[in-house]
Structures are given as structure tokens and as C-alpha cells.
Enzyme design. Structure first.
Site, PDB file in Angstrom:
ATOM      1  N   PHE A 141      39.992  18.321  -3.272  1.00  0.00           N
ATOM      2  CA  PHE A 141      40.473  19.561  -2.833  1.00  0.00           C
ATOM      3  C   PHE A 141      40.337  20.716  -3.806  1.00  0.00           C
ATOM      4  CE2 PHE A 141      42.977  22.950  -1.550  1.00  0.00           C
ATOM      5  CZ  PHE A 141      42.722  23.160  -0.221  1.00  0.00           C
ATOM      6  N   ASP A 227      39.489  21.234 -12.683  1.00  0.00           N
ATOM      7  CA  ASP A 227      40.431  22.201 -11.680  1.00  0.00           C
ATOM      8  C   ASP A 227      41.802  21.998 -12.133  1.00  0.00           C
ATOM      9  OD1 ASP A 227      41.614  23.288  -9.714  1.00  0.00           O
ATOM     10  OD2 ASP A 227      40.222  22.718  -8.127  1.00  0.00           O
ATOM     11  N   LYS A 268      47.444  29.676  -9.136  1.00  0.00           N
ATOM     12  CA  LYS A 268      48.729  29.346  -8.680  1.00  0.00           C
ATOM     13  C   LYS A 268      49.770  29.922  -9.646  1.00  0.00           C
ATOM     14  CE  LYS A 268      47.400  25.512  -5.812  1.00  0.00           C
ATOM     15  NZ  LYS A 268      47.804  26.274  -4.296  1.00  0.00           N
TER      16      LYS A 268
END
Length: 420
Positions: A141, A227, A268
Site C-alpha cells: 500500500f 516507504d 504522516k
């Protein structure tokens, strides 16, 4: 807004139905707690998908936001500003890279890394233009842009959004032989991978997986792109998941467990949930392929966002949040393992630091995990299912041990109720 019912009705009527939220309408947050519009108090066990590692409305980050908002918010990159340079120096030193390209959202960070990797492949590795291949892992994802869904195997995210972007090869996650075989293709420029697959259900690979990924990529002259949008910023008990078992609060390249990627994608919690900020970090040999006019964003690197990000990163270090996540994560998995051993409704618990999940003993198509999350909400704890039968548990890293045990008691009560 007078009631939760009214708020939900408004969203259903006027908003695109691109999410399936838990039936709770939140109006306030502080630390590890959230309150709904009726004043009910909840423990947050999702942290906005790990965007509020520092806790809701952290006072230091809030003050930085207010101060900068009253001074200068946006200039675009048509001009220099007096905050971006200090931020770039700060974040590159913090994570041990030469250069940074700031963006806004996690998906933008991924797209940025993909573009840099392709350009590096053509200009530095000598691959013929338009023939670059980037390897990705199955069940990944990395966002929901057109390019990213092109290499997703989540059909719900893909179906009827084609045609898809070419140039990607998928291999099984946590499978070094598969990676080594894929790297034989001379057109490969990069391997993009999550150190822990969060959305896939907090799938945690073998302890030496990331180290072996790095070694295989170096041998093949291929970029290793990590990531860490969800796993980074102390979430897994280290500053980054690629830090392995290192409990340092900052850059620690000399530690034996640290595996430095060629490119690092952050988002984030880099801004503590106050403002969209993401970043791609790399050394000069890689980042230097980007030249004026080839990539950018009006808001990327804006004074407000980078001021917030610097303060958010200072909070992580000063409050030793990685160490707290490491300690509480062990306690949480021990408590959950007791439930797994005792109740057949749970199959297993897995995770690292305070990024954890329990797998419910039911099919992905069942509603059991969702129903359990609704019951958790009714008992004062907010969590969300992923992949149908998995519940992800990721509280803010400012949680105390006493609060964690209280949350585990709530989870235990719900598990017992569903086991009757």
C-alpha cells in the site's frame, strides 16, 4: 453540529462515499484521547493511521503552527523563504542523508520517489529511456494515485480506474530469492517496499529481510526505496523501521542494525497531524538528477508546513517516543498473546513497537472484525479493521503504561463478549 446522527447524514448526502468510517463523530482530541460531539471520551488506537504519533494537539507543535501562521504561510517555490533552508538542514541531519525534496502528502512522496528513481536509472545507470522497471511487493500500500494503483493487487482500489501505468514488476513480500531473481532484469532501477506492510495487516517480515534487501539491491546497482510513511517517526520502536532494533532517537548510521535505504519516503507523523507534510530523502548522487522545473508543488516546502515538521521531529526526540513505543509494544503483544492463547476467536498477534494487529479467526468477507471494532468503540476505544478480518492497533506514542493496560482490559472484555 448538534448530534452525531446529523453529522453522519451530512457526510452521506454531500460527501463522496470513498471511505467507510466507524460510526463515531469526533470533535476534539488531546494526547491519546478523542471526544465525540456528544462528549463521550475514547482512547485513540489508530492515531490517524500513525499520523499523530506525538498525540493529538501537542502543545509544542500547536504553538509552532500558531506562531508561523501569523508570520508567513506560503510563498510558493518561486522565491526562497527563511524557514525551508533550516528545515532541509535539520531533516537531512536528523535522518542522515545529503538532500531532501519536500512535498505534502504521502502519495506525493511516493510519486516523487518513483520519478527520481526512473530519472536516476536513465541518467546514472544508463538504461534506455522509457524502459525502466521498478519492483514492488505484493499486497503493498503506497497510496491511491493512478500510478500507485497500477501496481496494487487490491482490486477494490484498481477496478475501473485503468488503463494502468506500465513499468512495474510485483514479487512476493518477504521473499529474498524472488527479489534476487527479479533483479536479474537489467532494466530494474529500484525496489520500493514497506519495511512493515501496515495496510496489509501489519505484516512483519523476517528480522533480516531489510538488510538482505539492501544487499541485493546494492549488488545489482538498483535503488532501495523505503516507504516509511506509516512505519517511520518512532512508530515501530525505533526512529525508522529500517533502524532494526536500534533505540536511538536520531540518526544512527553506525549502529549494526541500521540499514540505510538509497531513498527514504516520510509523511504522516512528520508533522504530528497538524499539516500535510511529506519528504523524500536521498544522497546527492541520486537527488542531483532533479533539476529546476522537473518536479515540484506549490505547497511543497511551505514555511508553515516545514516549521511544524521541525517541531514535530523535535518532540519525537525530546520525549523519547521511540523508546516508549518499544517498551509499550512488548507489553501490548504479551497481553494480546494471552488472549490469542485463551480465545479461539483470535488467531495471532503481530507487529513491532506500537504498530500491531490481531488477526480475527474468521474470513475476510465476514463482519466479525468490524463488529468487534464497533463494540470496542462502545467501550471507549477506537480501532479499525483492515483486510476484513484484521484489527490494527496503533495508539499515539505518548501513551503511558497505565493507559495501555486500561486499553488492553477493554480489548479483553470485548474478546470475551465475542467468545460467548
Amino acid at each position: 453540529m448538534n448530534s452525531s446522527k446529523q453529522a453522519i447524514e451530512l457526510e452521506e448526502k454531500y460527501g463522496a462515499h470513498n471511505y467507510h468510517p466507524l460510526p463515531v463523530v469526533l470533535s476534539r482530541g488531546e494526547g491519546v484521547f478523542l471526544w465525540d460531539v456528544e462528549g463521550e471520551k475514547y482512547y485513540d488506537f489508530l492515531s490517524a493511521y500513525s499520523a499523530v504519533n506525538q498525540g493529538h494537539c501537542h502543545p509544542r507543535i500547536k504553538e509552532a503552527l500558531i506562531e508561523q501562521a501569523g508570520t508567513l504561510t506560503l510563498t510558493s517555490r518561486a522565491f526562497y523563504n527563511n524557514i525551508l533552508g533550516p528545515f532541509e538542514r535539520y531533516i537531512t541531519s536528523y535522518f542522515g542523508f545529503d538532500m531532501v525534496l519536500p512535498m505534502n502528502t504521502g502519495a506525493e512522496g511516493v510519486e516523487t520517489a518513483l520519478k527520481i528513481a526512473r530519472k536516476w536509472g536513465y541518467e546514472k545507470k544508463g538504461i534506455v529511456e522509457n524502459e525502466a522497471v521498478i519492483i514492488v511487493a505484493e499486497n503493498n500500500f503506497h497510496g491511491r494515485t493512478t500510478t500507485v494503483i497500477s501496481f496494487s493487487n487490491d482490486e477494490n482500489a484498481r477496478k475501473n480506474f485503468g488503463p494502468y501505468t506500465p513499468g512495474f514488476a510485483k514479487i512476493p513480500y518477504d521473499d529474498i530469492p524472488a527479489l534476487e531473481n527479479a533483479l536479474k532484469d537489467q532494466h530494474v532501477v529500484a525496489f520500493l517496499v514497506e519495511p512493515i506492510q501496515g495496510e496489509a495487516g501489519v505484516y512483519t517480515p523476517a528480522e533480516d529481510y531489510i538488510r538482505k534487501v539492501s544487499e541485493a539491491c546494492k549488488k545489482a546497482n538498483v535503488l532501495f526505496i523505503a516507504d516509511e510513511i506509516q512505519t517511520g517517526i518512532a512508530r515501530t520502536g525505533s526512529l525508522l523501521a529500517v533502524c532494526g532494533n536500534c533505540s536511538c532517537e536520531g540518526h544512527c548510521e553506525q549502529q549494526p542494525s541500521y540499514t540505510k535505504p538509497d531513498m527514504l519516503i516520510l509523511g504522516k507523523a512528520i508533522s504530528g497531524g497538524f499539516y500535510p507534510v511529506s519528504a523524500v530523502l536521498a544522497d546527492e548522487d541520486v537527488m542531483s538528477v532533479i533539476r529546476p522545473g522537473q518536479h515540484g508543488s506549490t505547497f511543497g516546502g511551505n514555511p508553515l508546513g516545514v516549521k511544524v515538521a521541525m517541531t514535530a521531529l523535535e518532540v519525537v526526540r525530546d520525549e523519547r517516543l521511540a523508546l516508549n513505543a518499544r517498551k509499550l509494544g512488548v507489553i501490548f503483544r504479551q497481553r494480546m498473546q494471552v488472549l490469542v492463547d485463551q480465545y479461539s476467536i483470535l488467531k495471532l498477534v503481530r507487529g513491532k513497537g506500537l504498530l500491531n494487529a490481531v488477526v480475527v479467526n474468521d474470513t475476510e468477507e465476514s463482519s466479525t472484525a468490524w463488529d468487534m471494532c464497533v463494540a470496542l468503540k462502545d467501550n471507549g476505544l477506537l480501532a479499525k479493521p483492515t483486510h476484513g478480518n484484521i484489527i490494527r492497533f496503533a495508539p499515539p506514542l505518548v501513551m503511558t503504561e497505565e493507559q495501555l493496560h486500561e486499553c488492553c482490559d477493554i480489548i479483553e472484555k470485548v474478546v470475551k463478549d465475542f467468545s460467548k
